[in-house]
Design a protein around this motif. Sequence first.
Motif, PDB file in Angstrom:
ATOM      1  N   TRP A 165       0.776  -1.232   0.000  1.00 36.50           N
ATOM      2  CA  TRP A 165       0.000   0.000   0.000  1.00 36.50           C
ATOM      3  C   TRP A 165       0.809   1.284   0.000  1.00 36.50           C
ATOM      4  O   TRP A 165       0.299   2.336  -0.375  1.00 36.50           O
ATOM      5  CB  TRP A 165      -0.959   0.018   1.199  1.00 36.50           C
ATOM      6  CG  TRP A 165      -1.976  -1.070   1.171  1.00 36.50           C
ATOM      7  CD1 TRP A 165      -2.659  -1.526   0.064  1.00 36.50           C
ATOM      8  CD2 TRP A 165      -2.425  -1.855   2.276  1.00 36.50           C
ATOM      9  NE1 TRP A 165      -3.507  -2.530   0.432  1.00 36.50           N
ATOM     10  CE2 TRP A 165      -3.395  -2.758   1.771  1.00 36.50           C
ATOM     11  CE3 TRP A 165      -2.130  -1.863   3.633  1.00 36.50           C
ATOM     12  CZ2 TRP A 165      -4.052  -3.668   2.594  1.00 36.50           C
ATOM     13  CZ3 TRP A 165      -2.783  -2.765   4.453  1.00 36.50           C
ATOM     14  CH2 TRP A 165      -3.730  -3.657   3.942  1.00 36.50           C
ATOM     15  N   TYR A 166       2.044   1.214   0.475  1.00 33.04           N
ATOM     16  CA  TYR A 166       2.792   2.458   0.633  1.00 33.04           C
ATOM     17  C   TYR A 166       4.033   2.503  -0.251  1.00 33.04           C
ATOM     18  O   TYR A 166       4.781   1.529  -0.329  1.00 33.04           O
ATOM     19  CB  TYR A 166       3.263   2.625   2.086  1.00 33.04           C
ATOM     20  CG  TYR A 166       2.130   2.739   3.074  1.00 33.04           C
ATOM     21  CD1 TYR A 166       1.246   3.799   3.013  1.00 33.04           C
ATOM     22  CD2 TYR A 166       1.949   1.779   4.068  1.00 33.04           C
ATOM     23  CE1 TYR A 166       0.197   3.900   3.919  1.00 33.04           C
ATOM     24  CE2 TYR A 166       0.904   1.875   4.970  1.00 33.04           C
ATOM     25  CZ  TYR A 166       0.033   2.936   4.893  1.00 33.04           C
ATOM     26  OH  TYR A 166      -1.000   3.035   5.784  1.00 33.04           O
ATOM     27  N   ASN A 167       4.240   3.655  -0.884  1.00 30.39           N
ATOM     28  CA  ASN A 167       5.536   3.926  -1.516  1.00 30.39           C
ATOM     29  C   ASN A 167       6.505   4.507  -0.501  1.00 30.39           C
ATOM     30  O   ASN A 167       7.704   4.396  -0.637  1.00 30.39           O
ATOM     31  CB  ASN A 167       5.370   4.947  -2.655  1.00 30.39           C
ATOM     32  CG  ASN A 167       4.851   4.278  -3.898  1.00 30.39           C
ATOM     33  OD1 ASN A 167       5.080   3.089  -4.103  1.00 30.39           O
ATOM     34  ND2 ASN A 167       4.138   5.033  -4.715  1.00 30.39           N
ATOM     35  N   TRP A 168       5.923   5.163   0.453  1.00 29.30           N
ATOM     36  CA  TRP A 168       6.736   5.849   1.453  1.00 29.30           C
ATOM     37  C   TRP A 168       5.918   6.052   2.721  1.00 29.30           C
ATOM     38  O   TRP A 168       4.714   6.289   2.650  1.00 29.30           O
ATOM     39  CB  TRP A 168       7.169   7.220   0.912  1.00 29.30           C
ATOM     40  CG  TRP A 168       7.694   8.148   1.963  1.00 29.30           C
ATOM     41  CD1 TRP A 168       8.943   8.154   2.495  1.00 29.30           C
ATOM     42  CD2 TRP A 168       6.983   9.216   2.605  1.00 29.30           C
ATOM     43  NE1 TRP A 168       9.049   9.151   3.446  1.00 29.30           N
ATOM     44  CE2 TRP A 168       7.868   9.806   3.530  1.00 29.30           C
ATOM     45  CE3 TRP A 168       5.676   9.711   2.501  1.00 29.30           C
ATOM     46  CZ2 TRP A 168       7.487  10.887   4.333  1.00 29.30           C
ATOM     47  CZ3 TRP A 168       5.305  10.788   3.311  1.00 29.30           C
ATOM     48  CH2 TRP A 168       6.217  11.360   4.208  1.00 29.30           C
ATOM     49  N   TYR A 169       6.559   5.899   3.845  1.00 28.14           N
ATOM     50  CA  TYR A 169       5.947   6.420   5.068  1.00 28.14           C
ATOM     51  C   TYR A 169       7.020   6.829   6.053  1.00 28.14           C
ATOM     52  O   TYR A 169       8.183   6.422   5.947  1.00 28.14           O
ATOM     53  CB  TYR A 169       4.942   5.451   5.705  1.00 28.14           C
ATOM     54  CG  TYR A 169       5.480   4.157   6.244  1.00 28.14           C
ATOM     55  CD1 TYR A 169       6.233   4.110   7.414  1.00 28.14           C
ATOM     56  CD2 TYR A 169       5.193   2.957   5.609  1.00 28.14           C
ATOM     57  CE1 TYR A 169       6.694   2.903   7.922  1.00 28.14           C
ATOM     58  CE2 TYR A 169       5.647   1.745   6.109  1.00 28.14           C
ATOM     59  CZ  TYR A 169       6.399   1.726   7.271  1.00 28.14           C
ATOM     60  OH  TYR A 169       6.852   0.543   7.769  1.00 28.14           O
TER      61      TYR A 169
END
Lengths: 103, 103
Positions: free
Chosen positions: A83-87
């Motif tokens: 779900w995430y490219n970045w966090y």
Amino acid sequence: MNPNSSYYAVIFTSRHSENTEGYDDMANKMETLAKTQIGFLGIESARNSIGITISYWESLDAIKNWKQQTDHLVAQQKGKQDWYNWYKVRICKIEREYEFFKD
Amino acid sequence: MNPNSSYYAVIFTSRHSENTEGYDDMANKMETLAKTQIGFLGIESARNSIGITISYWESLDAIKNWKQQTDHLVAQQKGKQDWYNWYKVRICKIEREYEFFKD
């Protein structure tokens, strides 16, 4: 919340990938689950180009327990995979606060 | 940002009133102005049912200066008068952080 003693926040800032299938369900599930954890004080979130979720906790221990909670670990894994490219996660101590309400 | 030393965040959580005329312009102006302030490190924001804006600062003094900056005082006044039904400001010290990037 608890205005009389110090407390902590987890600032979770994120950018979604293209694949958000199952994300909303999981986010709702995790919010419901977070609310049952010892030391949980509150949660606020908003999303447009980035997402920001802030959860509030009584102690650093409560935050650590939540990070290691089994179902939450599964969600974290799925988040990284899909779900995430970045966090970015920031653990903060609330030093002071004030509030405004319109009459 | 500054990963090597501690730094601070201002978490600004808000709920708009019906009257948001002029708000977007002012928000853009304030973001541009914040970026010119001494000790400013970064800003992140998102809004849907509530708005969350987090600004990051090198020190509590930098936060105090920004709170008292003249044009910003005007914006705060206008916010209370027109744009917000509710807001809450939390001043926090970042205790630690970690980040994830998809390869």
